[in-house]
Motif scaffolding. Structure first.
Motif, mmCIF file in Angstrom:
data_model
loop_
_atom_site.group_PDB
_atom_site.id
_atom_site.type_symbol
_atom_site.label_atom_id
_atom_site.label_comp_id
_atom_site.label_asym_id
_atom_site.label_seq_id
_atom_site.Cartn_x
_atom_site.Cartn_y
_atom_site.Cartn_z
ATOM 1 N N LEU A 1 0.842 -1.208 0.000
ATOM 2 C CA LEU A 1 0.000 0.000 0.000
ATOM 3 C C LEU A 1 0.874 1.254 0.000
ATOM 4 C CD1 LEU A 1 -2.983 1.123 0.407
ATOM 5 C CD2 LEU A 1 -2.407 1.249 2.828
ATOM 6 N N PHE B 1 -0.069 5.223 -0.530
ATOM 7 C CA PHE B 1 -1.129 5.587 0.429
ATOM 8 C C PHE B 1 -0.695 5.165 1.824
ATOM 9 C CE2 PHE B 1 -4.125 4.600 -3.314
ATOM 10 C CZ PHE B 1 -4.102 5.914 -3.754
ATOM 11 N N PHE C 1 -5.447 2.221 4.888
ATOM 12 C CA PHE C 1 -6.502 1.591 4.098
ATOM 13 C C PHE C 1 -7.784 2.385 4.226
ATOM 14 C CE2 PHE C 1 -3.917 -2.340 4.581
ATOM 15 C CZ PHE C 1 -3.771 -2.581 3.216
ATOM 16 N N GLN D 1 -11.285 -2.015 3.310
ATOM 17 C CA GLN D 1 -10.189 -2.612 2.511
ATOM 18 C C GLN D 1 -9.370 -3.605 3.330
ATOM 19 O OE1 GLN D 1 -7.994 0.818 1.036
ATOM 20 N NE2 GLN D 1 -8.862 0.584 -1.009
ATOM 21 N N GLY E 1 -16.248 4.279 -5.500
ATOM 22 C CA GLY E 1 -15.196 5.134 -4.958
ATOM 23 C C GLY E 1 -14.645 4.612 -3.635
ATOM 24 N N GLY F 1 -12.826 2.090 -3.145
ATOM 25 C CA GLY F 1 -11.476 1.519 -3.252
ATOM 26 C C GLY F 1 -11.480 0.014 -3.421
ATOM 27 N N LYS F 2 -12.379 -0.481 -4.264
ATOM 28 C CA LYS F 2 -12.478 -1.935 -4.435
ATOM 29 C C LYS F 2 -11.259 -2.501 -5.180
ATOM 30 C CE LYS F 2 -16.797 -1.653 -5.994
ATOM 31 N NZ LYS F 2 -17.170 -0.329 -5.451
ATOM 32 N N SER F 3 -10.704 -1.716 -6.132
ATOM 33 C CA SER F 3 -9.603 -2.265 -6.940
ATOM 34 C C SER F 3 -8.428 -2.734 -6.079
ATOM 35 C CB SER F 3 -9.093 -1.230 -7.938
ATOM 36 O OG SER F 3 -10.146 -0.532 -8.501
ATOM 37 N N LEU F 4 -8.099 -1.944 -5.069
ATOM 38 C CA LEU F 4 -6.948 -2.327 -4.236
ATOM 39 C C LEU F 4 -7.209 -3.622 -3.463
ATOM 40 C CD1 LEU F 4 -5.684 0.332 -4.995
ATOM 41 C CD2 LEU F 4 -5.115 0.717 -2.599
ATOM 42 N N ASP G 1 -14.187 6.720 -14.161
ATOM 43 C CA ASP G 1 -13.544 7.144 -12.916
ATOM 44 C C ASP G 1 -13.154 8.611 -13.045
ATOM 45 O OD1 ASP G 1 -12.297 7.342 -10.532
ATOM 46 O OD2 ASP G 1 -10.613 6.022 -11.011
ATOM 47 N N ARG H 1 -16.677 11.409 -6.350
ATOM 48 C CA ARG H 1 -15.767 10.298 -6.028
ATOM 49 C C ARG H 1 -14.526 10.797 -5.308
ATOM 50 N NH1 ARG H 1 -16.265 5.326 -9.687
ATOM 51 N NH2 ARG H 1 -14.225 4.891 -8.844
HETATM 52 P P1 ADP Z 1 -14.241 1.596 -6.633
HETATM 53 O O1 ADP Z 1 -13.775 0.565 -7.614
HETATM 54 O O2 ADP Z 1 -14.666 1.000 -5.327
HETATM 55 O O3 ADP Z 1 -15.292 2.522 -7.183
HETATM 56 P P2 ADP Z 1 -11.557 2.533 -6.845
HETATM 57 O O4 ADP Z 1 -10.846 1.273 -6.592
HETATM 58 O O5 ADP Z 1 -11.605 3.029 -8.257
HETATM 59 O O6 ADP Z 1 -13.018 2.505 -6.252
HETATM 60 O O7 ADP Z 1 -10.910 3.645 -5.915
HETATM 61 C C1 ADP Z 1 -11.439 4.947 -5.865
HETATM 62 C C2 ADP Z 1 -10.335 5.962 -5.627
HETATM 63 O O8 ADP Z 1 -9.805 5.814 -4.293
HETATM 64 C C3 ADP Z 1 -9.147 5.763 -6.579
HETATM 65 O O9 ADP Z 1 -8.777 7.041 -7.055
HETATM 66 C C4 ADP Z 1 -8.068 5.137 -5.702
HETATM 67 O O10 ADP Z 1 -6.772 5.472 -6.130
HETATM 68 C C5 ADP Z 1 -8.376 5.718 -4.329
HETATM 69 N N1 ADP Z 1 -7.937 4.846 -3.212
HETATM 70 C C6 ADP Z 1 -8.137 3.518 -3.100
HETATM 71 N N2 ADP Z 1 -7.623 3.054 -1.943
HETATM 72 C C7 ADP Z 1 -7.094 4.105 -1.291
HETATM 73 C C8 ADP Z 1 -6.415 4.287 -0.023
HETATM 74 N N3 ADP Z 1 -6.219 3.278 0.797
HETATM 75 N N4 ADP Z 1 -6.024 5.532 0.296
HETATM 76 C C9 ADP Z 1 -6.253 6.580 -0.534
HETATM 77 N N5 ADP Z 1 -6.876 6.493 -1.732
HETATM 78 C C10 ADP Z 1 -7.285 5.272 -2.112
#
Ligand code: ADP
Length: 518
Positions: free
Chosen positions: A9, A15, A18, A22, A42, A44-47, A294, A322
């Motif tokens: 992370l 970042f 979390f 997350q 928004g 942060g599902k991708s992470l 996005d 977002r």
């Molecule tokens: P989702 O798929 O849930 O809609 P994303 O994975 O696209 O969301 O993440 C939304 C935004 O939050 C992205 O710009 C991402 O870089 C940011 N983000 C994700 N995890 C973190 C974190 N732990 N701290 C700060 N920003 C984050």
């Protein structure tokens, strides 16, 4: 293992903490468990899958229906130094072959795959040749036929996983799942119900607003004048409406783009690019626009008509803010607009059971326009969760005195009861007004003690009162195209005189500003 996740992370993504949910999701996955993550847009599902994929040995397959977004995601990962690729219908056979070879070689950590691909031989071969540590399924509500965006190709995905002679970790992710849909996802994918992680659905930077009784073009132009230069989306239900609003805005010198299924693909892409890069500030679109977009600085989402259900509404409205900054989610509400959505369902190829379900969802969407409870709470409760009143929505900020409408309510409810709880809204209204309509006399309703009990009250007002009582759950409509209204337990308490009913007066048009906008 979680320390490793923290390292990734910080070191790769930069970042420090979390986001809500997350850590819980990543922790489960790193323990080797399957999981379902329900997190808002928004959130942060991708992470949640990208980080474990980097901690694990082997390859992670990411299933996503968002073909247009795959390239962006892969580019972003490549920029971070993470080897990734995608396999979808935009590739030529030669490109596909190169990527498959590299995948077999172990050149990628993450491979994005469109769900349709799971029916192809290439993916079958790939899945049975490489070691897959995890399969992440994005937009997982698409697997459920009770969801609002069912895609049959998602079902074959479940089968493909079962055919493997080992079981990779399965992580399903979605932003919109009612309890029924979430149960369906876990049962179809064989996820243990303890491993469902749901973070608050609340979007605390969104101000939900329902606007009724105002001239819509006027409202829109006033709003866009006051919020000049800010980026936003205006959703309309038909292509024709999109074209009309697009023309209207441009005629008033508001830089607007348009997007709908009737435009050629390159035209759609070009408008989308222009919107993403702020060359046009407002995008006028049908629901074809936005899945997976996005764009962080969308300040408002205005629905010119109601969408087909709350899931779609929340997903579309959720494209505002977002970046976490205050943003508006506005619905221009007129009950007649239900007819457009009903028409789409009538014309659809759905079977009767599914059609009835869609009619119910349209009604629940329309009730959102009539309720006086907190709008954020209405949505959150729809998804089977709880939250406090938001204090930001148009209902929370509505400071008019509530008037006691217990007597009128009792009139309506007792009429429903005397008619045997077997009729719909319009006939109930006719009996209350003392109408001589054929249907009224045919069933001898003029003999009821409630006949004409609200004589002199305009029909529209009674209809709105019935809508309000339905939205506030004194009346409950049955399923089907022509729902019958029944009394709820709450209604019985009111009839017994044990509960008072209040209501704020119908909203008076409030003019935002700027007369010379038109
Ligand atoms: P989702 O798929 O849930 O809609 P994303 O994975 O696209 O969301 O993440 C939304 C935004 O939050 C992205 O710009 C991402 O870089 C940011 N983000 C994700 N995890 C973190 C974190 N732990 N701290 C700060 N920003 C984050």
């Amino acid at each position: 293992m979680l320390t490793k996740a923290y390292d990734v992370l910080k070191e790769i993504y930069g970042f420090s903490e979390f986001k809500t949910g997350q850590k819980e999701v990543i922790d489960k996955i790193l323990q080797g468990k399957d999981a379902l993550a329900i997190m808002p847009t928004g959130g942060g599902k991708s992470l949640c899958y990208q980080i474990p994929s980097l901690v694990f040995e082997g390859i992670t397959i990411v299933v996503s229906p968002l073909i247009s977004l795959m390239k962006d995601q892969v580019d972003a990962l490549t920029e971070l130094g993470i080897p990734a690729t995608y396999l979808n219908s935009t590739l030529t056979a030669a490109e596909m072959n190169v990527r498959l070879k590299k995948a077999v070689n172990g050149d990628y950590k993450l491979i994005y795959v469109a769900p349709e691909r799971f029916q192809t031989e290439e993916i079958f071969y790939l899945m049975h040749t490489i070691t897959i540590s995890m399969i992440a399924i994005d937009e997982a509500h698409c697997i459920s036929q009770w969801g609002h965006d069912f895609r049959p190709s998602y079902l074959s995905l479940g089968e493909s996983i079962q055919q493997l002679d080992y079981r990779p970790i399965v992580l399903a992710l979605t932003a919109t799942a009612t309890p029924v849909v979430s149960n369906d996802i876990i049962s179809l994918l064989g996820i243990h119900s303890d491993n469902r992680i749901k973070t608050g659905f609340e979007r605390d930077n969104l101000a939900f607003q329902v606007i009724k009784g105002q001239e819509r073009n006027r409202f829109l132009l006033d709003y866009l004048t006051v919020n000049k230069g800010q980026s936003g989306i205006v959703y309309a239900s038909t292509r024709k409406e999109v074209e009309r609003i697009y023309e209207l805005l441009n005629a008033k010198n508001i830089k607007a783009g348009k997007y709908h299924g009737g435009l050629k693909e390159d035209e759609r892409n070009s408008w989308q690019e222009k919107f993403l890069y702020d060359e046009v500030t407002v995008m006028v679109a049908t629901n074809a626009f936005g899945m997976g977009i996005d764009k962080s600085n969308v300040r408002f989402v205005i629905h010119y008509q109601i969408p087909k259900n709350i899931e779609a509404y929340y997903q579309e409205a959720g494209r505002a803010g977002r970046d976490g900054l205050p943003s508006d989610a506005i619905l221009l509400f007129s009950p007649q607009d239900m007819q457009i959505q009903k028409f789409f369902v009538d014309q659809s190829e759905l079977n009767d059971e599914l059609k009835n379900q869609e009619y119910r969802k349209i009604r629940e969407m329309a009730q959102y326009g009539s309720t006086q409870i907190c709008l954020q709470r209405y949505i959150v409760e729809y998804f089977g969760d709880n939250c406090d009143d938001c204090g930001r929505c148009s209902n929370c900020l509505d400071d008019r005195e509530a008037t006691d409408i217990t007597l009128e309510t009792q009139k309506v409810l007792s009429c429903v009861k005397r008619m045997g709880e077997t009729y719909g809204k319009s006939l109930i209204m006719k009996v209350l007004t003392g109408s001589k309509d054929k249907k009224v006399t045919q069933w001898h309703f003029e003999e009821l003690s409630t006949y004409g009990l609200m004589k002199g009250v305009p029909q529209k007002e009674i209809t709105q009162l019935i809508d309000y009582l339905t939205a506030e759950k004194y009346l409950s409509p049955t399923d089907g195209q022509y729902p019958v209204l029944k009394l709820t337990e709450k209604a019985v308490t009111v009839l017994k005189g044990e509960m008072i009913v209040t209501r704020k007066q119908a909203k008076v048009a409030q003019k935002v500003a700027v007369d010379d906008a038109l």
